[in-house]
Design a protein around this motif. Structure first.
Motif, PDB file in Angstrom:
ATOM      1  N   ILE A 298     -13.254  49.053  -6.897  1.00 56.67           N
ATOM      2  CA  ILE A 298     -12.544  48.739  -5.642  1.00 56.67           C
ATOM      3  C   ILE A 298     -11.036  48.869  -5.829  1.00 56.67           C
ATOM      4  O   ILE A 298     -10.309  49.184  -4.882  1.00 56.67           O
TER       5      ILE A 298
ATOM      6  N   TRP B 131     -13.865  39.073  -6.333  1.00 54.43           N
ATOM      7  CA  TRP B 131     -15.122  39.469  -5.702  1.00 54.43           C
ATOM      8  C   TRP B 131     -16.278  39.086  -6.626  1.00 54.43           C
ATOM      9  O   TRP B 131     -16.110  38.900  -7.831  1.00 54.43           O
TER      10      TRP B 131
ATOM     11  N   ASN C  36     -16.886  39.196  -1.037  1.00 56.89           N
ATOM     12  CA  ASN C  36     -15.444  39.168  -1.262  1.00 56.89           C
ATOM     13  C   ASN C  36     -14.970  37.756  -1.557  1.00 56.89           C
ATOM     14  O   ASN C  36     -15.768  36.848  -1.805  1.00 56.89           O
ATOM     15  N   THR C  37     -13.664  37.523  -1.510  1.00 54.87           N
ATOM     16  CA  THR C  37     -13.087  36.239  -1.913  1.00 54.87           C
ATOM     17  C   THR C  37     -13.675  35.063  -1.148  1.00 54.87           C
ATOM     18  O   THR C  37     -13.982  34.022  -1.716  1.00 54.87           O
TER      19      THR C  37
ATOM     20  N   ASN D 107     -10.410  40.926  -8.766  1.00 53.83           N
ATOM     21  CA  ASN D 107     -10.126  40.934  -7.329  1.00 53.83           C
ATOM     22  C   ASN D 107     -10.738  39.747  -6.601  1.00 53.83           C
ATOM     23  O   ASN D 107     -10.713  39.687  -5.375  1.00 53.83           O
TER      24      ASN D 107
ATOM     25  N   ILE E 203     -19.787  42.126   1.869  1.00 48.84           N
ATOM     26  CA  ILE E 203     -19.163  43.429   2.067  1.00 48.84           C
ATOM     27  C   ILE E 203     -20.223  44.525   2.127  1.00 48.84           C
ATOM     28  O   ILE E 203     -20.127  45.455   2.922  1.00 48.84           O
TER      29      ILE E 203
ATOM     30  N   THR F 103     -16.371  35.629 -10.696  1.00 45.27           N
ATOM     31  CA  THR F 103     -15.416  36.412  -9.915  1.00 45.27           C
ATOM     32  C   THR F 103     -14.663  37.372 -10.829  1.00 45.27           C
ATOM     33  O   THR F 103     -14.327  37.040 -11.960  1.00 45.27           O
TER      34      THR F 103
ATOM     35  N   TRP G 205     -10.964  44.946   3.400  1.00 46.00           N
ATOM     36  CA  TRP G 205     -12.192  45.715   3.214  1.00 46.00           C
ATOM     37  C   TRP G 205     -13.101  45.464   4.407  1.00 46.00           C
ATOM     38  O   TRP G 205     -13.349  44.318   4.777  1.00 46.00           O
TER      39      TRP G 205
ATOM     40  N   TYR H  84     -11.912  50.671   3.156  1.00 43.65           N
ATOM     41  CA  TYR H  84     -10.685  49.922   2.885  1.00 43.65           C
ATOM     42  C   TYR H  84      -9.652  50.362   3.917  1.00 43.65           C
ATOM     43  O   TYR H  84      -9.346  51.544   4.036  1.00 43.65           O
TER      44      TYR H  84
ATOM     45  N   SER I  99     -14.720  45.653 -10.054  1.00 43.95           N
ATOM     46  CA  SER I  99     -13.282  45.436  -9.938  1.00 43.95           C
ATOM     47  C   SER I  99     -12.524  46.744 -10.130  1.00 43.95           C
ATOM     48  O   SER I  99     -11.603  47.061  -9.369  1.00 43.95           O
TER      49      SER I  99
END
Length: 608
Positions: A59, A280, A214-215, A278, A220, A275, A153, A169, A56
């Motif tokens: 990034i 992630w 990612n979310t 962010n 990624i 998580t 990203w 990014y 976190s």
């Protein structure tokens, strides 16, 4: 036929002891293996979570560099106006290149920062440029997907500028009209991405693999040996229409969890971190054979020890059975006395520690039952006295209500509108206050009762009263104990505004429903802008009747978990908070009253 419990217990214990110990040995073996495996798995998961937190920060550091440039006012102003000359275009490029290289040099994690725009397509390019035309990325398979986003990203990809594998990014740059005029691309080498993410080597073993999600669960980045990557591909799938991969649906919701999966007849431990800030996650795949090799050896030793204990335990079975029964018989005898309502039972102490603890707890239970019964009798007495006083107090309000109603109509006959209005408002107060003897009324009636008092004060005081009511319609049908607002409003007018004829009285009433400790509560707040509470004021030392009566009625009808709180506001004045149970309708009110009556009306007594 054997009926005596002692004999049955000893014989049964001897017969089942062998089977029991066999089961215990097997369970111990299995449990140790499971617990050890669980501890190792949770340790690895904790390390993965720690790496996720580092991720976190990492990034965020990279994305902040892009956001800094994209939000730079001088950059936006530059792109909002056309270059005035060739020299101006070259100067702009140099300034932008200086800014980009300067930001990149401050972030050791960043490999490069590139700017893509067609602004300078008709102008000469400077040496060592980091500014490129849009055709460099227009044909990239990921561009159409991310071009419509403010920022995103980009997963593993080969850079169109230097052909190196990057994780980037991307952030659009708008002009002052909000039109997209350029794209900023912050690049990080894939090989450096994982090195900067964790304080320990996530892929120190060549058979392990790791990936960043990612979310939405999109991959990624992923890293590992070719063999471990093949196993990792067993939990991810391609995204239709995108050059990307994501977790399979059955794994997509995993967070701070681990589970076992199989691939090519080999079991793997699949871990997914929690998580981070962010949203992630990190996912790791580890072969279980290597991870738990030492644990399996230790579990075999436990199995052999269990077999030896099984052989030695058989001679002890008879002796243990006799030792167990004697204390139990004494405790059972004490329980029978409690069933008869005799709470002065004391079963004594025992040599065996467990039975001694059980006996002490039993003695403590009988003592508490006796104290609880006495408390119930006292509360029952107080409740009945309170109800009798309430019944007696309703006789005079009935007479006053009828008299005020008669005054209202007489005043109307003589066109005395002010007298009629005040009598009518006071009559409303008595009508709502009586409420047919009910203890709870809808919140809208309680608000009307308070408003009637406010209207009477408006007619009495020459200056204006600003009475602001902010209560959602959805909670006006909630049930509350009656006459809980008027005493506080009266207190604000009398004590908060010593000279109401010379200043505007401001009182606000707010209400909301919220969840507290898993239970819904109704919170009513009364605010004034008066002089506030005196120094060293304490609600415990109240001498007045109104507020004390409200507090005690709330405790009596709702319990000590609810009540009132009064304090001075930083802006000036006083704030009163009344916390009540959220009783939304008549059915919930009846259920609440039944629960409150259970103890007092005899059900609690019958339990003894």
């Amino acid at each position: 036929m054997i009926k005596k419990l002692t004999t049955i217990m000893v014989v049964s214990f001897l017969l089942v002891n062998a089977l029991f110990l066999t089961a215990i040995t097997f369970i111990s073996y299995k449990t140790f293996l499971d617990i050890s495996s669980k501890d190792i798995s949770e340790t690895r998961l904790a390390l993965l979570n720690e790496s996720t937190n580092n991720l976190s920060n990492y990034i965020t550091s990279v994305s902040e560099a892009g956001k800094y440039v994209a939000a730079n006012q001088s950059v936006i102003e530059t792109f909002s106006n056309q270059p005035k000359s060739v020299y101006g275009a070259i100067t702009e490029q140099r300034e932008l290149a200086k800014l980009l290289t300067g930001v990149a040099s401050l972030k050791r994690d960043i490999d490069s920062i590139e700017l893509f725009t067609n602004r300078y397509i008709d102008y000469p390019k400077i040496d060592g440029n980091v500014i490129y035309t849009m055709d460099m990325i227009n044909k990239e398979p990921w561009f159409d997907i991310f071009a419509s986003m403010d920022s995103a990203w980009i997963p593993n990809h080969v850079s169109p500028v230097n052909n190196q594998e990057m994780i980037s990014y991307i952030h659009l740059i708008p002009d002052q009209k909000g039109q997209t005029v350029a794209f900023l691309k912050v690049n990080v080498l894939t090989e450096n991405f994982f090195a900067n993410t964790s304080e320990y080597n996530l892929t120190g073993n060549v058979s392990e693999s790791v990936m960043v999600l990612n979310t939405g669960g999109k991959v990624i980045a992923k890293l590992g040996s070719p063999q471990s990557i093949q196993a990792l591909n067993n939990v991810i799938t391609s995204i239709d229409g995108e050059p990307s991969e994501r977790l399979m649906d059955k794994y997509i919701k995993l967070s701070n969890q681990y589970q076992t999966i199989s691939y090519n007849n080999e079991d793997y431990l699949f871990l997914v971190s929690e998580t981070n800030y962010n949203q992630w996650r990190l996912a790791q795949l580890i072969p279980m054979e290597e991870l738990f090799a030492d644990t399996r050896k230790t579990s075999y030793y436990i199995l052999f020890l269990g077999i030896g204990a099984l052989l030695l335990s058989i001679p002890l079975a008879y002796w243990v059975g006799r030792r167990i029964m004697h204390p139990l018989q004494r405790i059972i005898h004490g329980m029978k006395k409690v069933e008869q309502g005799k709470f002065d039972v004391n079963v004594g102490s025992f040599y065996i520690e467990e039975y001694d603890i059980l006996a002490k707890n039993f003695n403590q239970m009988t003592y508490q039952l006796e104290e609880l019964f006495k408390k119930w009798e006292l509360e029952s007495k107080y409740r009945k006295e309170a109800e009798l006083k309430a019944l007696q107090s309703e006789i005079m309000p009935h007479f006053l209500y009828n008299t005020l109603d008669m005054i209202h109509w007489k005043a109307m006959d003589h066109n005395a509108k002010e007298i009629s209005f005040m009598a009518n408002q006071l009559s409303k107060m008595f009508r709502i206050g009586l409420s047919g003897g009910k203890k709870f009324i809808p919140l809208r009636d309680e608000l009307e009762h308070a408003n009637s008092y406010n209207q009477i004060q408006r007619a009495r005081i020459s200056k204006s009263i600003n009475y602001d009511l902010k209560v959602p319609a959805s909670i006006k049908d909630f049930y509350v104990p009656k006459i809980i607002l008027q005493p506080f409003i009266e207190n604000s007018m009398i004590h908060g505004y010593p000279n109401p004829e010379k200043e505007t009285v401001i009182i606000k009433v707010l209400a909301k429903c919220m969840v507290e400790n898993g239970n819904e509560v109704l919170l009513i707040t009364i605010i004034d802008h008066g002089i506030g509470l005196p120094n060293n004021w304490d609600i415990k030392n109240l001498s007045g009747v109104g507020i004390t009566n409200v507090r005690e009625r709330i405790w009596l009808y709702c319990g000590k978990a609810y009540g009132i709180r009064m304090e001075n506001r930083q802006e000036g004045g006083t704030a009163v908070q009344i916390k009540l149970p959220a009783i939304k309708n008549r059915e919930e009110l009846e259920a609440w009253l039944v629960n409150q009556r259970d103890w007092v009306d005899g059900i609690g007594k019958d339990r003894f």
